[in-house]
Design a protein around this motif. Structure first.
Motif, PDB file in Angstrom:
ATOM      1  N   GLU A 105      55.089  17.170  86.041  1.00  0.00           N
ATOM      2  CA  GLU A 105      56.252  17.368  86.923  1.00  0.00           C
ATOM      3  C   GLU A 105      56.922  18.718  86.706  1.00  0.00           C
ATOM      4  O   GLU A 105      57.905  19.036  87.362  1.00  0.00           O
ATOM      5  CB  GLU A 105      57.278  16.243  86.729  1.00  0.00           C
ATOM      6  CG  GLU A 105      56.855  14.919  87.328  1.00  0.00           C
ATOM      7  CD  GLU A 105      55.795  14.209  86.501  1.00  0.00           C
ATOM      8  OE1 GLU A 105      55.882  14.249  85.253  1.00  0.00           O
ATOM      9  OE2 GLU A 105      54.868  13.646  87.095  1.00  0.00           O
ATOM     10  N   GLY A 106      56.460  19.495  85.739  1.00  0.00           N
ATOM     11  CA  GLY A 106      57.029  20.810  85.500  1.00  0.00           C
ATOM     12  C   GLY A 106      58.121  20.843  84.452  1.00  0.00           C
ATOM     13  O   GLY A 106      58.822  21.849  84.322  1.00  0.00           O
ATOM     14  N   GLN A 107      58.283  19.773  83.683  1.00  0.00           N
ATOM     15  CA  GLN A 107      59.292  19.751  82.623  1.00  0.00           C
ATOM     16  C   GLN A 107      58.692  20.300  81.333  1.00  0.00           C
ATOM     17  O   GLN A 107      57.620  19.889  80.919  1.00  0.00           O
ATOM     18  CB  GLN A 107      59.814  18.327  82.393  1.00  0.00           C
ATOM     19  CG  GLN A 107      60.541  17.749  83.602  1.00  0.00           C
ATOM     20  CD  GLN A 107      61.713  18.606  84.022  1.00  0.00           C
ATOM     21  OE1 GLN A 107      62.591  18.907  83.226  1.00  0.00           O
ATOM     22  NE2 GLN A 107      61.729  19.011  85.284  1.00  0.00           N
ATOM     23  N   LEU A 108      59.387  21.220  80.703  1.00  0.00           N
ATOM     24  CA  LEU A 108      58.908  21.857  79.487  1.00  0.00           C
ATOM     25  C   LEU A 108      58.745  20.831  78.367  1.00  0.00           C
ATOM     26  O   LEU A 108      59.655  20.056  78.106  1.00  0.00           O
ATOM     27  CB  LEU A 108      59.893  22.949  79.074  1.00  0.00           C
ATOM     28  CG  LEU A 108      59.387  23.924  78.025  1.00  0.00           C
ATOM     29  CD1 LEU A 108      59.815  25.334  78.381  1.00  0.00           C
ATOM     30  CD2 LEU A 108      59.904  23.556  76.670  1.00  0.00           C
ATOM     31  N   THR A 109      57.578  20.823  77.751  1.00  0.00           N
ATOM     32  CA  THR A 109      57.326  19.901  76.650  1.00  0.00           C
ATOM     33  C   THR A 109      57.180  20.633  75.323  1.00  0.00           C
ATOM     34  O   THR A 109      57.244  20.007  74.274  1.00  0.00           O
ATOM     35  CB  THR A 109      56.054  19.055  76.898  1.00  0.00           C
ATOM     36  OG1 THR A 109      54.935  19.943  77.062  1.00  0.00           O
ATOM     37  CG2 THR A 109      56.223  18.179  78.125  1.00  0.00           C
TER      38      THR A 109
ATOM     39  N   LEU B 160      53.996  22.466  79.909  1.00  0.00           N
ATOM     40  CA  LEU B 160      54.820  21.631  80.778  1.00  0.00           C
ATOM     41  C   LEU B 160      54.052  20.372  81.159  1.00  0.00           C
ATOM     42  O   LEU B 160      52.825  20.375  81.194  1.00  0.00           O
ATOM     43  CB  LEU B 160      55.193  22.394  82.054  1.00  0.00           C
ATOM     44  CG  LEU B 160      56.009  23.650  81.824  1.00  0.00           C
ATOM     45  CD1 LEU B 160      55.143  24.875  82.016  1.00  0.00           C
ATOM     46  CD2 LEU B 160      57.181  23.698  82.740  1.00  0.00           C
ATOM     47  N   ASP B 161      54.813  19.302  81.451  1.00  0.00           N
ATOM     48  CA  ASP B 161      54.182  18.068  81.911  1.00  0.00           C
ATOM     49  C   ASP B 161      53.818  18.225  83.393  1.00  0.00           C
ATOM     50  O   ASP B 161      54.130  19.254  84.004  1.00  0.00           O
ATOM     51  CB  ASP B 161      55.083  16.858  81.633  1.00  0.00           C
ATOM     52  CG  ASP B 161      56.365  16.829  82.447  1.00  0.00           C
ATOM     53  OD1 ASP B 161      56.499  17.578  83.442  1.00  0.00           O
ATOM     54  OD2 ASP B 161      57.249  16.039  82.099  1.00  0.00           O
TER      55      ASP B 161
ATOM     56  N   GLN C  11      60.610  26.684  87.279  1.00  0.00           N
ATOM     57  CA  GLN C  11      61.146  25.731  86.307  1.00  0.00           C
ATOM     58  C   GLN C  11      60.862  26.187  84.883  1.00  0.00           C
ATOM     59  O   GLN C  11      61.732  26.119  84.008  1.00  0.00           O
ATOM     60  CB  GLN C  11      60.550  24.336  86.535  1.00  0.00           C
ATOM     61  CG  GLN C  11      61.047  23.653  87.781  1.00  0.00           C
ATOM     62  CD  GLN C  11      60.381  22.300  87.990  1.00  0.00           C
ATOM     63  OE1 GLN C  11      59.690  21.782  87.130  1.00  0.00           O
ATOM     64  NE2 GLN C  11      60.592  21.718  89.163  1.00  0.00           N
TER      65      GLN C  11
ATOM     66  N   GLN D 133      63.751  26.998  82.195  1.00  0.00           N
ATOM     67  CA  GLN D 133      63.875  26.146  81.009  1.00  0.00           C
ATOM     68  C   GLN D 133      63.690  26.957  79.728  1.00  0.00           C
ATOM     69  O   GLN D 133      64.406  26.750  78.747  1.00  0.00           O
ATOM     70  CB  GLN D 133      62.852  25.013  81.064  1.00  0.00           C
ATOM     71  CG  GLN D 133      63.159  23.999  82.160  1.00  0.00           C
ATOM     72  CD  GLN D 133      62.078  22.958  82.287  1.00  0.00           C
ATOM     73  OE1 GLN D 133      61.905  22.147  81.383  1.00  0.00           O
ATOM     74  NE2 GLN D 133      61.342  22.986  83.391  1.00  0.00           N
TER      75      GLN D 133
END
Length: 130
Positions: free
Chosen positions: A105-109, A102-103, A50, A54
């Protein structure tokens, strides 16, 4: 009179179906809420995939490797090596290291470039020696 009875029966039948529908909806809603709260954290490999995808989408540059990876209290932290400028010979190409956050959950922050270097160059030694 039979028409009136049939009409009343169909209305009663419709009302009982209507009263059942919200229960079904609330059950399915509570199940989906349970699924969201019990959603498992992504595996480290899923997080790496991910993050690379991303970062590539945001920067337009493909990640060549991940040089560090760790789980933090806020999620995940990675250092990703990216080819920024291709040159000939390849050892003169410009590479960059990006710090990627990343948070859980694996979402780029967030991300930032932390260094830029030629592919053929090694890091300068610190401390004693040349």
């Amino acid at each position: 009179m039979s028409n009136t009875e049939n009409t009343q029966e169909s209305q009663d039948s419709q009302e009982s179906q209507d009263s059942r529908e919200p229960r079904k909806t609330s059950r399915s809603t509570s199940r989906s809420n349970d699924n969201q709260t019990s959603r498992k954290r992504p595996s480290p490999m899923e997080v790496l995939r991910q993050a690379r995808g991303q970062l590539a989408e945001l920067t337009g540059m493909e990640a060549e490797s991940v040089s560090s990876f760790e789980q933090t209290e806020e999620g995940w932290s990675l250092e990703v090596e990216v080819l920024e400028l291709e040159r000939v010979p390849d050892t003169m190409s410009l590479m960059a290291s990006y710090q990627v956050e990343l948070d859980p959950e694996g979402q780029l922050t967030g991300y930032k470039r932390v260094r830029r270097y030629e592919r053929g160059r090694s890091d300068a030694r610190r401390g004693g020696g040349r």
